[in-house]
Design a protein around this motif. Structure first.
Motif, PDB file in Angstrom:
ATOM      1  N   ARG A   1      -1.190  -0.969  -4.405  1.00 29.38           N
ATOM      2  CA  ARG A   1      -0.190  -0.761  -5.549  1.00 29.38           C
ATOM      3  C   ARG A   1      -0.083  -2.340  -6.328  1.00 29.38           C
ATOM      4  NH1 ARG A   1       5.058  -0.329  -7.041  1.00 29.38           N
ATOM      5  NH2 ARG A   1       5.508   0.587  -8.938  1.00 29.38           N
TER       6      ARG A   1
ATOM      7  N   GLU B   1       4.802   3.895   2.726  1.00 30.02           N
ATOM      8  CA  GLU B   1       4.434   2.563   2.424  1.00 30.02           C
ATOM      9  C   GLU B   1       4.449   1.447   3.403  1.00 30.02           C
ATOM     10  OE1 GLU B   1       7.290   1.983  -0.906  1.00 30.02           O
ATOM     11  OE2 GLU B   1       7.854   0.274   0.463  1.00 30.02           O
TER      12      GLU B   1
ATOM     13  N   TYR C   1      -4.652   5.522   1.513  1.00 32.12           N
ATOM     14  CA  TYR C   1      -3.884   4.626   0.862  1.00 32.12           C
ATOM     15  C   TYR C   1      -4.344   3.621  -0.024  1.00 32.12           C
ATOM     16  CZ  TYR C   1      -0.488   5.292   4.765  1.00 32.12           C
ATOM     17  OH  TYR C   1       0.464   5.761   5.742  1.00 32.12           O
TER      18      TYR C   1
ATOM     19  N   TYR D   1       1.008  -1.111   0.084  1.00 32.74           N
ATOM     20  CA  TYR D   1       0.169  -0.126   0.008  1.00 32.74           C
ATOM     21  C   TYR D   1       0.923   1.307  -0.049  1.00 32.74           C
ATOM     22  CZ  TYR D   1      -4.342  -2.587   0.888  1.00 32.74           C
ATOM     23  OH  TYR D   1      -5.511  -3.417   0.866  1.00 32.74           O
ATOM     24  N   LEU D   2       0.575   2.073  -0.728  1.00 27.58           N
ATOM     25  CA  LEU D   2       1.312   3.402  -0.802  1.00 27.58           C
ATOM     26  C   LEU D   2       0.080   4.700  -0.308  1.00 27.58           C
ATOM     27  CD1 LEU D   2       2.967   3.315  -4.317  1.00 27.58           C
ATOM     28  CD2 LEU D   2       4.182   2.959  -1.882  1.00 27.58           C
TER      29      LEU D   2
END
Length: 195
Positions: free
Chosen positions: A93, A52, A90, A38-39
């Motif tokens: 990704r 992240e 978030y 997750y970013l």
């Protein structure tokens, strides 16, 4: 919980499962392990570097998830996933998934299966747990030599010996006793090298 060693190799899954079954391993279940990166969402044009973290989900632990961020690993309720989706702070990704079969073999539990990233198989995941290390008298960290002998002597051959001891010092908040948090650390490090 015993001490676990998690690794991957480039090989054939049928060969590994035949070795396990030849040794007397009994297949007891199947499941998945998901690791998502997750970013943090940052405003467009911003010079901020997004934070992240990795989120691990295990089928065997349907109410829990494990979050790994920098030098911290925490166990949270599975509701964390829906909170992330609702807050939209978030974005997911990428996700790596292992489709595992679980075998029991004496004092060992072996999980094995393909590692899938973007529909491509990236290797074979192997998790070996030595359950006899879970007794209060025995420190799980003292079982690495026996685990190494079992893995390299029975599940190989591998191009290089499999390393069964890990340096957990990067995560100073981990408990002294081996736990699911240590396992999550191993999975995240493995999945980072595969992507």
């Amino acid at each position: 919980m015993g001490y676990k060693c998690i690794f991957s190799f480039k090989g054939q899954l049928p060969e590994m499962t035949k070795r396990i079954e030849f040794l007397g391993g009994i297949k007891v279940s199947t499941g998945t392990i998901n690791c998502s990166l997750y970013l943090e969402r940052v405003p467009d044009g911003s010079n901020l570097i997004p934070r992240e973290f990795h989120l691990l989900l295990y089928d065997e632990k349907p109410k829990k998830c494990f979050t790994v961020c920098r030098d911290t690993i925490v166990e949270t309720d599975r509701e964390m996933v829906s909170i992330l989706e609702k807050t939209n702070s978030y974005k997911k990704r990428q996700t790596t998934e292992a489709l595992i079969s679980k075998y029991e073999l004496g004092d060992f539990i072996i999980r094995v299966g393909p590692i899938v990233f973007r529909t491509e198989i990236r290797g074979i995941l192997v998790e070996v747990e030595y359950t006899a290390c879970s007794t209060p008298v025995t420190s799980p960290f003292n079982c690495t030599k026996l685990l190494s002998e079992f893995i390299n002597g029975n599940l190989g051959p591998f191009p290089e010996p499999i390393q069964t001891s890990f340096d957990f010092s990067a995560y100073p908040t981990l408990p002294k006793s081996y736990s699911d948090l240590h396992t999550s650390y191993q999975y995240v490090n493995l999945f980072r090298t595969i992507n």
